[in-house]
Structures are given as structure tokens and as C-alpha cells.
Design an enzyme around this catalytic site. Sequence first.
Site, PDB file in Angstrom:
ATOM      1  N   ASP A  49       0.850  -1.190   0.000  1.00  0.00           N
ATOM      2  CA  ASP A  49       0.000   0.000   0.000  1.00  0.00           C
ATOM      3  C   ASP A  49       0.892   1.248   0.000  1.00  0.00           C
ATOM      4  O   ASP A  49       1.441   1.623   1.031  1.00  0.00           O
ATOM      5  CB  ASP A  49      -0.933   0.018   1.212  1.00  0.00           C
ATOM      6  CG  ASP A  49      -1.986   1.110   1.107  1.00  0.00           C
ATOM      7  OD1 ASP A  49      -3.035   0.871   0.484  1.00  0.00           O
ATOM      8  OD2 ASP A  49      -1.747   2.214   1.633  1.00  0.00           O
ATOM      9  N   GLU A  51       1.909   5.237  -0.187  1.00  0.00           N
ATOM     10  CA  GLU A  51       1.421   6.602   0.034  1.00  0.00           C
ATOM     11  C   GLU A  51       2.241   7.502  -0.876  1.00  0.00           C
ATOM     12  O   GLU A  51       3.418   7.218  -1.150  1.00  0.00           O
ATOM     13  CB  GLU A  51       1.563   7.023   1.494  1.00  0.00           C
ATOM     14  CG  GLU A  51       0.754   6.178   2.471  1.00  0.00           C
ATOM     15  CD  GLU A  51      -0.735   6.160   2.188  1.00  0.00           C
ATOM     16  OE1 GLU A  51      -1.267   7.196   1.706  1.00  0.00           O
ATOM     17  OE2 GLU A  51      -1.367   5.124   2.421  1.00  0.00           O
ATOM     18  N   ASP A 148      -2.171   1.485  -7.011  1.00  0.00           N
ATOM     19  CA  ASP A 148      -0.766   1.337  -6.635  1.00  0.00           C
ATOM     20  C   ASP A 148       0.094   0.798  -7.774  1.00  0.00           C
ATOM     21  O   ASP A 148       1.155   1.360  -8.088  1.00  0.00           O
ATOM     22  CB  ASP A 148      -0.636   0.393  -5.424  1.00  0.00           C
ATOM     23  CG  ASP A 148      -1.391   0.894  -4.216  1.00  0.00           C
ATOM     24  OD1 ASP A 148      -0.782   1.541  -3.353  1.00  0.00           O
ATOM     25  OD2 ASP A 148      -2.612   0.631  -4.140  1.00  0.00           O
ATOM     26  N   HIS A 205      -4.615   5.673   5.854  1.00  0.00           N
ATOM     27  CA  HIS A 205      -3.662   6.350   4.961  1.00  0.00           C
ATOM     28  C   HIS A 205      -2.248   6.376   5.518  1.00  0.00           C
ATOM     29  O   HIS A 205      -1.392   7.089   4.979  1.00  0.00           O
ATOM     30  CB  HIS A 205      -4.120   7.765   4.587  1.00  0.00           C
ATOM     31  CG  HIS A 205      -5.407   7.784   3.825  1.00  0.00           C
ATOM     32  ND1 HIS A 205      -5.578   7.098   2.639  1.00  0.00           N
ATOM     33  CD2 HIS A 205      -6.592   8.398   4.084  1.00  0.00           C
ATOM     34  CE1 HIS A 205      -6.818   7.288   2.210  1.00  0.00           C
ATOM     35  NE2 HIS A 205      -7.448   8.057   3.059  1.00  0.00           N
ATOM     36  N   ASP A 210      -2.295   0.512   6.768  1.00  0.00           N
ATOM     37  CA  ASP A 210      -3.241   0.026   5.758  1.00  0.00           C
ATOM     38  C   ASP A 210      -2.877  -1.395   5.322  1.00  0.00           C
ATOM     39  O   ASP A 210      -3.758  -2.240   5.120  1.00  0.00           O
ATOM     40  CB  ASP A 210      -3.255   0.954   4.541  1.00  0.00           C
ATOM     41  CG  ASP A 210      -3.997   2.254   4.801  1.00  0.00           C
ATOM     42  OD1 ASP A 210      -4.629   2.384   5.872  1.00  0.00           O
ATOM     43  OD2 ASP A 210      -3.940   3.155   3.943  1.00  0.00           O
TER      44      ASP A 210
END
Length: 235
Positions: A49, A51, A148, A205, A210
Site C-alpha cells: 500500500d 502513500e 498502486d 492512509h 493500511d
Amino acid sequence: MFLLVCRSLVRAHVSVSARVFTRPRASIMSSGAQSGFATQDFHYFLVLDFEATCIKNSKPSPQEIIEFPVLKVSGKSFEVESVFHTYVQPQVHGISDFCTELTGITSSMVDGQPTLDQTLQMFHEWMEEENLLQPNVKSVFVTCGDWDLKTMLPGQCTHFKWPKPQYFNQWINIKKAFARVTGVYPNGLIPMLQHLNIEPQGRLHSGIDDCKNIATILKALAERRYRFTATGACR
């Protein structure tokens, strides 16, 4: 080729600043293999995941990954065996106040951290150390959505003219797996957790938090004897 040529240089550059964590297998697997799961086609699920840099009401160009976490999850026990995690130094845009508010990531958390090309090299080495690149080992990435690996990573690699390893070309969108099991297509991570009566971990987030929540959902679906298949692919 890029990854192999740059290996010694990257090791020297990021050996101090990188934040990569690997958990001892013994402590994680002490509970023993779980029963009741359907036989899976994959030995490991790599829960990912990202960011990325962001600004309010718009999107920076290029958008850059600033957190890169991956959990290695056993396809037999659905327990986490190892963790790769680092923050990533963006090269074009800094961390906006909105980005910090959304992700909890500040400028000081990415300053001095490896850039994405260095992170990709570090991740490749982690994959080798974890025996995930052996020809007889099957693994697949698991994401919450297609962004992603369909949009974010390819887009940044294209912008900076970096090669993208082929193992990123296939993944499982946990939302689609969830919909196949429950008959309900979720609009995010929290609705899936709520539907499964799972308490969220950490901060929404935060990439690493996550990942933990996605891994929990993955295991919950496996407990319903769901046999996972790849849902997304790109070149």
C-alpha cells in the site's frame, strides 16, 4: 539490468538512512499453521500500500511515492512472515500540509531517506533474501484498489525513465476478492473491515497500517475458504 548495475552504489548510499524491517519468522509463526483455509495457488501474498505526494483539490505532477511498505503473508497460515518498509524521499515536490494531514507523513520523515529508484533496488534485494524470486516460489501482490500498481508505480517509473521489475505486473485487488465473497463491492478499506466486524488497526492512509488491515481482510476472506486469483495485470 539497472537494478543489478546499481546494487553496490545503492547499498553504500542508503545503508544508514533506509528504514527496512524484517521480523523473525520464529516469533511470528509460533502459533502454528491455521486450518480451514482453501488450498491457494500462491505460496505468498505480498500486501502493498503506497502513500504518495498530494495537494488539496489537485494532484502534483509527477506524483511520487513517499511510503513503500510490503508484508509477506504465508499462503498456508495467512500470518505475516516478514516486513519491508521504508519512507521515500521525493525528488520533485515536497510534503504539503494537506499530505501530512492525510497520511501523517512529514518532511522530516522522508528527508535523507532513499529515493524510489534506490528503494526499488532495496526491495529487489529483500525479495531475493526472502526467496521470493526462486522459480518454484509463486507470489502475488495484494492491494486495496488498482491504483498502486496500475497507475502510481508505472507512472513514476515512466516519468523518471526507470525500468519497472516485471513482478509488479500482476496483483490481487482485495476489493474485488471481497466482492466475490460477500456480493458487495466496497468503496474503501473501512467498509470492508466494518462488514467483516474487524477493528481497524492504526491510522487510515498510513501505508504500513493500511497493509496490516488489508492482510487482516485477506485472512478473513481465506477463512471463508476463498481461493484467491489475480485480478489485475499490466505491462
